[in-house]
Design a protein around this motif. Structure first.
Motif, PDB file in Angstrom:
ATOM      1  N   THR A 159      -3.858  -9.683  -4.177  1.00  0.00           N
ATOM      2  CA  THR A 159      -3.616  -9.756  -5.616  1.00  0.00           C
ATOM      3  C   THR A 159      -4.546  -8.820  -6.368  1.00  0.00           C
ATOM      4  O   THR A 159      -4.141  -8.144  -7.324  1.00  0.00           O
ATOM      5  N   ASP A 160      -5.794  -8.755  -5.951  1.00  0.00           N
ATOM      6  CA  ASP A 160      -6.754  -7.852  -6.590  1.00  0.00           C
ATOM      7  C   ASP A 160      -6.460  -6.393  -6.253  1.00  0.00           C
ATOM      8  O   ASP A 160      -6.580  -5.508  -7.112  1.00  0.00           O
ATOM      9  N   GLU A 161      -6.078  -6.144  -4.997  1.00  0.00           N
ATOM     10  CA  GLU A 161      -5.916  -4.758  -4.548  1.00  0.00           C
ATOM     11  C   GLU A 161      -4.582  -4.148  -4.972  1.00  0.00           C
ATOM     12  O   GLU A 161      -4.499  -2.944  -5.232  1.00  0.00           O
ATOM     13  N   TYR A 162      -3.544  -4.981  -5.046  1.00  0.00           N
ATOM     14  CA  TYR A 162      -2.208  -4.478  -5.386  1.00  0.00           C
ATOM     15  C   TYR A 162      -1.634  -5.306  -6.541  1.00  0.00           C
ATOM     16  O   TYR A 162      -0.698  -6.096  -6.367  1.00  0.00           O
ATOM     17  N   PRO A 163      -2.196  -5.144  -7.738  1.00  0.00           N
ATOM     18  CA  PRO A 163      -1.805  -5.989  -8.875  1.00  0.00           C
ATOM     19  C   PRO A 163      -0.383  -5.741  -9.365  1.00  0.00           C
ATOM     20  O   PRO A 163       0.152  -6.565 -10.117  1.00  0.00           O
ATOM     21  N   ALA A 164       0.242  -4.640  -8.980  1.00  0.00           N
ATOM     22  CA  ALA A 164       1.612  -4.371  -9.431  1.00  0.00           C
ATOM     23  C   ALA A 164       2.634  -5.236  -8.704  1.00  0.00           C
ATOM     24  O   ALA A 164       3.795  -5.296  -9.112  1.00  0.00           O
ATOM     25  N   VAL A 165       2.211  -5.904  -7.633  1.00  0.00           N
ATOM     26  CA  VAL A 165       3.110  -6.779  -6.875  1.00  0.00           C
ATOM     27  C   VAL A 165       3.039  -8.196  -7.443  1.00  0.00           C
ATOM     28  O   VAL A 165       1.964  -8.682  -7.790  1.00  0.00           O
ATOM     29  N   HIS A 166       4.165  -8.870  -7.535  1.00  0.00           N
ATOM     30  CA  HIS A 166       4.197 -10.267  -7.990  1.00  0.00           C
ATOM     31  C   HIS A 166       4.050 -11.176  -6.765  1.00  0.00           C
ATOM     32  O   HIS A 166       5.044 -11.610  -6.171  1.00  0.00           O
ATOM     33  N   TRP A 167       2.808 -11.431  -6.376  1.00  0.00           N
ATOM     34  CA  TRP A 167       2.546 -12.189  -5.156  1.00  0.00           C
ATOM     35  C   TRP A 167       2.930 -13.651  -5.342  1.00  0.00           C
ATOM     36  O   TRP A 167       2.580 -14.284  -6.327  1.00  0.00           O
ATOM     37  N   VAL A 168       3.655 -14.190  -4.371  1.00  0.00           N
ATOM     38  CA  VAL A 168       4.175 -15.556  -4.409  1.00  0.00           C
ATOM     39  C   VAL A 168       3.411 -16.406  -3.394  1.00  0.00           C
ATOM     40  O   VAL A 168       3.213 -15.991  -2.250  1.00  0.00           O
ATOM     41  N   ARG A 169       3.014 -17.594  -3.824  1.00  0.00           N
ATOM     42  CA  ARG A 169       2.274 -18.497  -2.946  1.00  0.00           C
ATOM     43  C   ARG A 169       3.139 -19.691  -2.563  1.00  0.00           C
ATOM     44  O   ARG A 169       4.008 -20.118  -3.317  1.00  0.00           O
ATOM     45  N   GLY A 170       2.868 -20.237  -1.388  1.00  0.00           N
ATOM     46  CA  GLY A 170       3.487 -21.492  -1.002  1.00  0.00           C
ATOM     47  C   GLY A 170       4.901 -21.390  -0.473  1.00  0.00           C
ATOM     48  O   GLY A 170       5.587 -22.406  -0.342  1.00  0.00           O
ATOM     49  N   GLN A 171       5.384 -20.175  -0.138  1.00  0.00           N
ATOM     50  CA  GLN A 171       6.715 -20.018   0.461  1.00  0.00           C
ATOM     51  C   GLN A 171       6.583 -19.288   1.790  1.00  0.00           C
ATOM     52  O   GLN A 171       5.771 -18.365   1.929  1.00  0.00           O
ATOM     53  N   ARG A 172       7.407 -19.676   2.758  1.00  0.00           N
ATOM     54  CA  ARG A 172       7.335 -19.020   4.072  1.00  0.00           C
ATOM     55  C   ARG A 172       7.982 -17.644   4.049  1.00  0.00           C
ATOM     56  O   ARG A 172       7.589 -16.773   4.835  1.00  0.00           O
ATOM     57  N   PHE A 173       8.955 -17.440   3.172  1.00  0.00           N
ATOM     58  CA  PHE A 173       9.462 -16.080   2.992  1.00  0.00           C
ATOM     59  C   PHE A 173      10.028 -15.936   1.584  1.00  0.00           C
ATOM     60  O   PHE A 173      10.395 -16.927   0.933  1.00  0.00           O
ATOM     61  N   VAL A 174      10.075 -14.696   1.119  1.00  0.00           N
ATOM     62  CA  VAL A 174      10.608 -14.368  -0.201  1.00  0.00           C
ATOM     63  C   VAL A 174      11.697 -13.317   0.000  1.00  0.00           C
ATOM     64  O   VAL A 174      11.434 -12.240   0.539  1.00  0.00           O
ATOM     65  N   ASP A 175      12.906 -13.618  -0.423  1.00  0.00           N
ATOM     66  CA  ASP A 175      14.039 -12.699  -0.314  1.00  0.00           C
ATOM     67  C   ASP A 175      14.232 -12.001  -1.651  1.00  0.00           C
ATOM     68  O   ASP A 175      14.548 -12.641  -2.656  1.00  0.00           O
ATOM     69  N   ASP A 176      14.035 -10.692  -1.669  1.00  0.00           N
ATOM     70  CA  ASP A 176      14.270  -9.899  -2.874  1.00  0.00           C
ATOM     71  C   ASP A 176      15.321  -8.822  -2.603  1.00  0.00           C
ATOM     72  O   ASP A 176      15.128  -7.646  -2.907  1.00  0.00           O
ATOM     73  N   GLY A 177      16.393  -9.247  -1.976  1.00  0.00           N
ATOM     74  CA  GLY A 177      17.504  -8.325  -1.747  1.00  0.00           C
ATOM     75  C   GLY A 177      17.294  -7.445  -0.533  1.00  0.00           C
ATOM     76  O   GLY A 177      17.483  -7.885   0.600  1.00  0.00           O
ATOM     77  N   SER A 199       0.822  -1.213   0.000  1.00  0.00           N
ATOM     78  CA  SER A 199       0.000   0.000   0.000  1.00  0.00           C
ATOM     79  C   SER A 199       0.854   1.260   0.000  1.00  0.00           C
ATOM     80  O   SER A 199       0.397   2.327  -0.403  1.00  0.00           O
ATOM     81  N   ALA A 200       2.109   1.146   0.442  1.00  0.00           N
ATOM     82  CA  ALA A 200       3.033   2.277   0.408  1.00  0.00           C
ATOM     83  C   ALA A 200       3.778   2.370  -0.917  1.00  0.00           C
ATOM     84  O   ALA A 200       4.608   3.266  -1.104  1.00  0.00           O
ATOM     85  N   GLY A 201       3.502   1.437  -1.841  1.00  0.00           N
ATOM     86  CA  GLY A 201       4.155   1.451  -3.140  1.00  0.00           C
ATOM     87  C   GLY A 201       5.567   0.900  -3.119  1.00  0.00           C
ATOM     88  O   GLY A 201       6.310   1.090  -4.084  1.00  0.00           O
ATOM     89  N   LEU A 202       5.933   0.187  -2.071  1.00  0.00           N
ATOM     90  CA  LEU A 202       7.311  -0.280  -1.920  1.00  0.00           C
ATOM     91  C   LEU A 202       7.543  -1.683  -2.468  1.00  0.00           C
ATOM     92  O   LEU A 202       8.672  -2.182  -2.423  1.00  0.00           O
ATOM     93  N   LEU A 203       6.490  -2.320  -2.992  1.00  0.00           N
ATOM     94  CA  LEU A 203       6.641  -3.666  -3.552  1.00  0.00           C
ATOM     95  C   LEU A 203       6.297  -3.717  -5.033  1.00  0.00           C
ATOM     96  O   LEU A 203       6.287  -4.814  -5.624  1.00  0.00           O
ATOM     97  N   ASP A 204       6.012  -2.599  -5.661  1.00  0.00           N
ATOM     98  CA  ASP A 204       5.625  -2.607  -7.076  1.00  0.00           C
ATOM     99  C   ASP A 204       6.715  -3.246  -7.927  1.00  0.00           C
ATOM    100  O   ASP A 204       7.904  -2.891  -7.832  1.00  0.00           O
ATOM    101  N   GLY A 205       6.308  -4.221  -8.744  1.00  0.00           N
ATOM    102  CA  GLY A 205       7.243  -4.891  -9.626  1.00  0.00           C
ATOM    103  C   GLY A 205       8.129  -5.917  -8.951  1.00  0.00           C
ATOM    104  O   GLY A 205       9.031  -6.462  -9.592  1.00  0.00           O
ATOM    105  N   ARG A 206       7.880  -6.203  -7.677  1.00  0.00           N
ATOM    106  CA  ARG A 206       8.753  -7.104  -6.928  1.00  0.00           C
ATOM    107  C   ARG A 206       7.987  -8.357  -6.507  1.00  0.00           C
ATOM    108  O   ARG A 206       6.769  -8.310  -6.291  1.00  0.00           O
ATOM    109  N   PRO A 207       8.693  -9.491  -6.335  1.00  0.00           N
ATOM    110  CA  PRO A 207       8.048 -10.669  -5.751  1.00  0.00           C
ATOM    111  C   PRO A 207       7.874 -10.482  -4.246  1.00  0.00           C
ATOM    112  O   PRO A 207       8.736  -9.911  -3.577  1.00  0.00           O
TER     113      PRO A 207
END
Length: 445
Positions: free
Chosen positions: A191-209, A171-179
């Protein structure tokens, strides 16, 4: 045709009459159950700030809390893990230093306001900001936190979101374009509310740097240990995991199915447990942050009870690593209204005041705090409720003992009884209508 329409209208009215009481009751009950999770406490004096001395040689990690509160485990589990390592300056922060309700009415007094933190750090950003789930994601009330997060990220702070803290970042725009990921129960909505985010399912955490996001609630433990590993090495992370009893570090932790609806037991508890247990949770100096969170979140997520934070004298307490909590009542005053009294942590020998329930020591056996809390919930309520609670907490159940009743039978019986009573009332009305019509019908010779 007119007669058919009238009959159809009567049938629909009869069905509505049968269902209206349980439907309205369930709605009111569910709204009350969810509303109670973050209800604000009464006004109380705020103790003076007493954060640990700042060590400029250590990186700084902060846990930010929203103005309307946060999920208790999302905030306290990362805090205890980071504090237990001894490798970080660790603070809780908020826009203002005033009590913030965590799940179930555990009122946290943040160590620092945003202004206080800036002064302490000399205007630089913290190294890591932990973002728990807020009850008001996407609402205007989160704007102060979102603006602050954007500023910290722009100045180099790394971000760790826990559970639906991922939606706060989105909602702060800090995940746009990121997994990224978040709680399995809300991923479709995000997914519906923030479609610019690449939402990942089935993982306990996602490391994007510079951003790590975690799945539901206790997945935050895995994400926090991952940050510790990155910052201080696997040996430090392993020691932190051992300190909190999390034996799953370095293993493939089971993942809850990536999407779904609340279990039937949760719907029954939310809608038809119209007289939930009133449970006092005794706060005592030195209690572990995870021990506190395990009780408040287990009871809160189960939707089977209402919790009240109490202390022996009604005064504030300091947790194991220095957090300040304000109870909402003293034990003596609250005891007559309580159905149960739960005591987290190592405290023993509590003497209940006259008219109060006997203390139940939640952590009376070794192991991970949530394992024993959920086991106790199973014995006190039922297995179905405890399994739902473990599922929503993202707690692997290999350490949980499930025993007790299989199902919440009493709340389940309530809507059935109401429907049967409604049906009986409709039957009586139909018979009276028929009897009246027979009397009004003209006699034939």
């Amino acid at each position: 045709m007119r007669t058919l329409v009238k009959r159809l209208a009567f049938v629909l009215a009869a069905v509505a009459a049968v269902l209206v009481v349980p439907a309205v009751g369930a709605t009111v009950s569910a709204l009350g159950a969810f509303g109670a999770l973050y209800a604000a406490g009464p006004p109380r004096p705020v103790p003076a700030a007493a954060p640990a001395p700042h060590d400029p040689a250590k990186p700084t990690a902060v846990v930010v809390v929203g103005d309307r509160g946060a999920v208790v485990s999302d905030a306290l589990a990362p805090y205890e893990i980071l504090a237990a390592t001894g490798r970080f300056n660790v603070y809780t922060v908020a826009s203002h230093r005033e009590p913030k309700p965590l799940t179930g009415g555990l009122d946290l007094v943040p160590d620092l306001s945003f202004v206080d933190l800036a002064v302490r750090l000399g205007g630089t950003a913290p190294d890591v900001v932990v973002v728990p789930a807020f009850p008001d994601v996407g609402e205007p009330s989160t704007e102060p936190v979102k603006a602050w997060l954007r500023t910290q990220a722009a100045h180099g702070a790394k971000l760790l979101s826990v559970c639906n803290g991922g939606a706060v970042l989105a909602s702060a725009g800090l995940l746009d374009g990121r997994p990224a990921t978040a709680h399995w129960l809300k991923l479709d909505a995000w997914t519906d509310e923030y479609p610019a985010v690449h939402w990942v399912r089935g993982q306990r955490f996602v490391d994007d740097g510079d951003v790590v996001t975690t799945a539901g609630i206790l997945s935050g433990i895995d994400g926090t240990l991952h940050w510790v590993e990155r910052a201080a090495g696997p040996a430090v992370a392993a020691e932190a995991a051992k300190a909190i009893g999390w034996r799953r570090y370095g293993t493939a932790v089971p993942v809850t199915p990536p999407a779904g609806m609340p279990d039937t037991a949760a719907l029954v508890n939310a809608g038809f447990r119209w007289n939930p247990d009133e449970i006092g949770v005794l706060l005592a100096n030195g209690v572990g942050e995870l021990e506190l969170a395990s009780v408040f979140d287990t009871e809160g997520q189960s939707l089977s009870s209402r919790t009240l934070a109490v202390s022996a004298d009604g005064g504030p307490i300091r947790s194991r690593h220095g957090l300040t909590f304000l109870p909402r009542a003293g034990l003596a005053a609250a005891a007559p209204e309580l159905d149960r009294l739960l005591v987290p942590g190592a405290a023993r020998g509590i003497t209940p005041p006259p008219g109060g329930p006997a203390p139940e020591y939640v952590h009376d056996r070794p192991g991970f705090a949530y394992d024993t809390a959920v086991s106790g919930l199973s014995r006190r309520t039922d297995v179905a409720t405890a399994r739902w609670t473990a599922k929503v907490l993202e707690l692997p159940t290999d350490g949980v003992v499930f025993e007790g009743r299989a199902w919440p039978w009493l709340p389940t019986a309530l809507p059935v009884a109401l429907v049967l009573l409604g049906a009986a009332a409709v039957t009586v009305v139909v018979r009276l209508r028929r009897k009246r019509r027979r009397k009004q019908a003209p006699e034939t010779i």
